[in-house]
Write a protein that holds these residues in place. Structure first.
Motif, mmCIF file in Angstrom:
data_model
loop_
_atom_site.group_PDB
_atom_site.id
_atom_site.type_symbol
_atom_site.label_atom_id
_atom_site.label_comp_id
_atom_site.label_asym_id
_atom_site.label_seq_id
_atom_site.Cartn_x
_atom_site.Cartn_y
_atom_site.Cartn_z
ATOM 1 N N TRP A 39 0.839 -1.207 0.000
ATOM 2 C CA TRP A 39 0.000 0.000 0.000
ATOM 3 C C TRP A 39 0.872 1.255 0.000
ATOM 4 N N LYS A 40 0.334 2.312 -0.585
ATOM 5 C CA LYS A 40 1.002 3.621 -0.549
ATOM 6 C C LYS A 40 -0.071 4.680 -0.333
ATOM 7 N N LEU A 41 0.183 5.586 0.595
ATOM 8 C CA LEU A 41 -0.701 6.718 0.850
ATOM 9 C C LEU A 41 0.079 7.997 0.624
ATOM 10 N N GLU A 42 -0.417 8.842 -0.274
ATOM 11 C CA GLU A 42 0.186 10.155 -0.541
ATOM 12 C C GLU A 42 -0.787 11.238 -0.092
ATOM 13 N N ARG A 43 -0.328 12.138 0.746
ATOM 14 C CA ARG A 43 -1.204 13.194 1.265
ATOM 15 C C ARG A 43 -0.733 14.598 0.895
ATOM 16 N N LEU A 44 0.574 14.868 0.948
ATOM 17 C CA LEU A 44 1.057 16.216 0.621
ATOM 18 C C LEU A 44 0.691 16.579 -0.808
ATOM 19 N N GLN A 45 0.532 17.872 -1.056
ATOM 20 C CA GLN A 45 0.109 18.336 -2.379
ATOM 21 C C GLN A 45 1.273 18.871 -3.214
ATOM 22 N N HIS A 46 2.483 18.738 -2.695
ATOM 23 C CA HIS A 46 3.655 19.154 -3.461
ATOM 24 C C HIS A 46 4.862 18.347 -3.005
ATOM 25 N N PHE A 47 5.594 17.796 -3.964
ATOM 26 C CA PHE A 47 6.853 17.124 -3.709
ATOM 27 C C PHE A 47 7.891 17.636 -4.694
ATOM 28 N N GLU A 48 9.148 17.555 -4.318
ATOM 29 C CA GLU A 48 10.247 17.758 -5.249
ATOM 30 C C GLU A 48 10.791 16.380 -5.621
ATOM 31 N N GLU A 49 10.951 16.124 -6.899
ATOM 32 C CA GLU A 49 11.429 14.817 -7.361
ATOM 33 C C GLU A 49 12.741 14.999 -8.114
ATOM 34 N N VAL A 50 13.777 14.354 -7.615
ATOM 35 C CA VAL A 50 15.103 14.464 -8.226
ATOM 36 C C VAL A 50 15.255 13.362 -9.269
ATOM 37 N N GLY A 51 15.813 13.735 -10.431
ATOM 38 C CA GLY A 51 16.092 12.740 -11.447
ATOM 39 C C GLY A 51 14.931 12.442 -12.371
#
Length: 210
Positions: A39-51
């Motif tokens: 399972w994966k739960l994502e709640r934040l509305q902004h992430f920084e993704e490297v690569g």
């Protein structure tokens, strides 16, 4: 509404992992799963993704290039979904979404739609649906592997990954698995959500902070 109080997640009962250690531990444990769900739960509305070239294009404000680059992952995503099928190890992803969508979430929903079309299991849950679970603060970012290992994934204020806290005590992990199952059941398939909410939106307007 997901009218449930979230289970406890005491930091002192977990093991703090650096970002590199978390990545290594996650890959090793996930690759070993057979006949088990995750399972994966994502709640934040902004992430920084490297690569991520597609994410970099979004940050530059080049929406068309961002979507074009995203399409290059199709074969790899399909193979990952087929691998999960062969191992009977379904991975369920729940994305909590607030409207109006942030530029990041609008971009991510295009990415999640592509994943779903390749066979990945993804549902969207409106932020209003988890309001009763957030009276003490936002839900954590979580990954549970094989219903046995729970990671609370950590981020700084700007959305940059800072590793994770790992839990393996069934007394902590099992209640969260039950919560995530209920969250999944309450969600909407990402493909129908995308067609209903996202498909007609103009390109997002990014800023230097994005």
């Amino acid at each position: 509404m997901l009218d449930l109080r979230p289970p406890a997640l005491p930091a002192e009962h977990g093991e703090r992992l650096s970002d590199d250690d978390y990545s290594r531990d996650f890959r090793a444990r996930r690759s070993a799963i057979r006949d088990g769900e995750s399972w994966k739960l994502e709640r934040l509305q902004h992430f920084e993704e490297v690569g991520s070239p597609s994410r970099d294009a979004l940050a530059r404000g080049d929406w068309e290039e961002s979507l074009r680059l995203m399409e290059g992952r199709h074969e790899a995503l399909r193979e990952a979904a087929l691998k999960d099928e062969r191992h009977n190890s379904p991975f369920h992803r729940v994305r909590v979404v607030q409207e109006p969508l942030t530029p990041y979430v609008q971009w991510e929903l295009h990415s999640l739609r592509q994943r779903a079309r390749c066979g990945h299991r993804i549902r969207v849950l409106a932020a209003e649906a988890v309001a009763a679970s957030e009276t003490g603060g936002l839900l954590p970012e979580l990954v549970v592997l094989d219903n046995r290992t729970l990671y609370r994934v950590l981020y700084d204020r700007t959305g940059v990954a800072e590793g994770a806290v790992r839990y393996t005590d069934p007394a902590i992990v099992t209640p969260w698995v039950a919560y995530l199952r209920d969250a999944w059941a309450a969600g909407e398939d990402v493909l129908s959500y995308f067609d209903r909410v996202v498909a007609h939106l103009p390109p997002p307007v990014t800023s230097t902070a994005e």
